[in-house]
Design a protein around this motif. Structure first.
Motif, PDB file in Angstrom:
ATOM      1  N   ARG A   1       0.848  -1.194   0.000  1.00  0.00           N
ATOM      2  CA  ARG A   1       0.000   0.000   0.000  1.00  0.00           C
ATOM      3  C   ARG A   1       0.882   1.242   0.000  1.00  0.00           C
ATOM      4  O   ARG A   1       2.073   1.186   0.298  1.00  0.00           O
ATOM      5  N   TYR A   2       0.287   2.371  -0.325  1.00  0.00           N
ATOM      6  CA  TYR A   2       0.995   3.637  -0.334  1.00  0.00           C
ATOM      7  C   TYR A   2       0.817   4.330   1.015  1.00  0.00           C
ATOM      8  O   TYR A   2      -0.290   4.418   1.530  1.00  0.00           O
ATOM      9  N   LEU A   3       1.927   4.801   1.579  1.00  0.00           N
ATOM     10  CA  LEU A   3       1.909   5.557   2.826  1.00  0.00           C
ATOM     11  C   LEU A   3       2.535   6.923   2.571  1.00  0.00           C
ATOM     12  O   LEU A   3       3.362   7.069   1.676  1.00  0.00           O
ATOM     13  N   GLN A   4       2.153   7.901   3.368  1.00  0.00           N
ATOM     14  CA  GLN A   4       2.744   9.234   3.244  1.00  0.00           C
ATOM     15  C   GLN A   4       3.529   9.561   4.503  1.00  0.00           C
ATOM     16  O   GLN A   4       3.054   9.327   5.618  1.00  0.00           O
ATOM     17  N   TRP A   5       4.743  10.072   4.298  1.00  0.00           N
ATOM     18  CA  TRP A   5       5.611  10.500   5.386  1.00  0.00           C
ATOM     19  C   TRP A   5       5.959  11.961   5.159  1.00  0.00           C
ATOM     20  O   TRP A   5       6.313  12.352   4.056  1.00  0.00           O
ATOM     21  N   THR A   6       5.896  12.761   6.213  1.00  0.00           N
ATOM     22  CA  THR A   6       6.218  14.178   6.129  1.00  0.00           C
ATOM     23  C   THR A   6       7.352  14.497   7.093  1.00  0.00           C
ATOM     24  O   THR A   6       7.347  14.047   8.232  1.00  0.00           O
ATOM     25  N   GLY A   7       8.315  15.266   6.606  1.00  0.00           N
ATOM     26  CA  GLY A   7       9.442  15.664   7.435  1.00  0.00           C
ATOM     27  C   GLY A   7      10.486  16.370   6.600  1.00  0.00           C
ATOM     28  O   GLY A   7      10.222  16.802   5.479  1.00  0.00           O
ATOM     29  N   THR A   8      11.689  16.478   7.154  1.00  0.00           N
ATOM     30  CA  THR A   8      12.802  17.057   6.423  1.00  0.00           C
ATOM     31  C   THR A   8      13.806  15.957   6.112  1.00  0.00           C
ATOM     32  O   THR A   8      13.963  15.019   6.889  1.00  0.00           O
ATOM     33  N   ILE A   9      14.491  16.089   4.998  1.00  0.00           N
ATOM     34  CA  ILE A   9      15.458  15.072   4.591  1.00  0.00           C
ATOM     35  C   ILE A   9      16.758  15.328   5.343  1.00  0.00           C
ATOM     36  O   ILE A   9      17.386  16.376   5.182  1.00  0.00           O
TER      37      ILE A   9
END
Length: 113
Positions: A68-76
């Protein structure tokens, strides 16, 4: 009116192993299929990631994980070219994401300057 509860009425007579197998079977049945990205999409993805790395911007990545597709948010935090992975610093943890599993990237603010 007859109310049929479907498989709910049978789970009481099933072994826990059978119930677990049925749940796994249902998850496989409704699993999404990963799709291949075009050259244009790959190029845009690379530009977005490069912009986020250079300017330390917040980025949202759409990643293929576990059917499934998941979304992650943050800084690299960093790009590891040897291991072909990206290290994303979220609010709670550091997430190691293989580059091959990233399908989309979106910067949280307007874009690269």
């Amino acid at each position: 009116m007859i109310r049929d509860r479907g498989t709910m009425k049978w789970t009481a007579m099933m072994l826990p192993e059978h119930v677990q197998l049925i749940r796994e079977w249902k998850q496989e049945d409704f699993a999404e299929a990963s799709r291949e990205l075009t050259e244009w999409e790959l190029e845009e993805l690379q530009q977005t990631i490069d912009c986020a790395v250079c300017q330390h911007k917040i980025i949202t990545l759409t990643v293929w994980e576990g059917s499934r597709y998941l979304q992650w948010t943050g800084t690299i935090a960093s790009l590891n070219q040897g291991a072909q992975e990206l290290i994303l610093e979220t609010i709670t943890k550091m997430k190691h994401i293989p580059l091959a599993y990233i399908h989309a990237a979106r910067l949280e603010d307007d874009g690269c300057d």
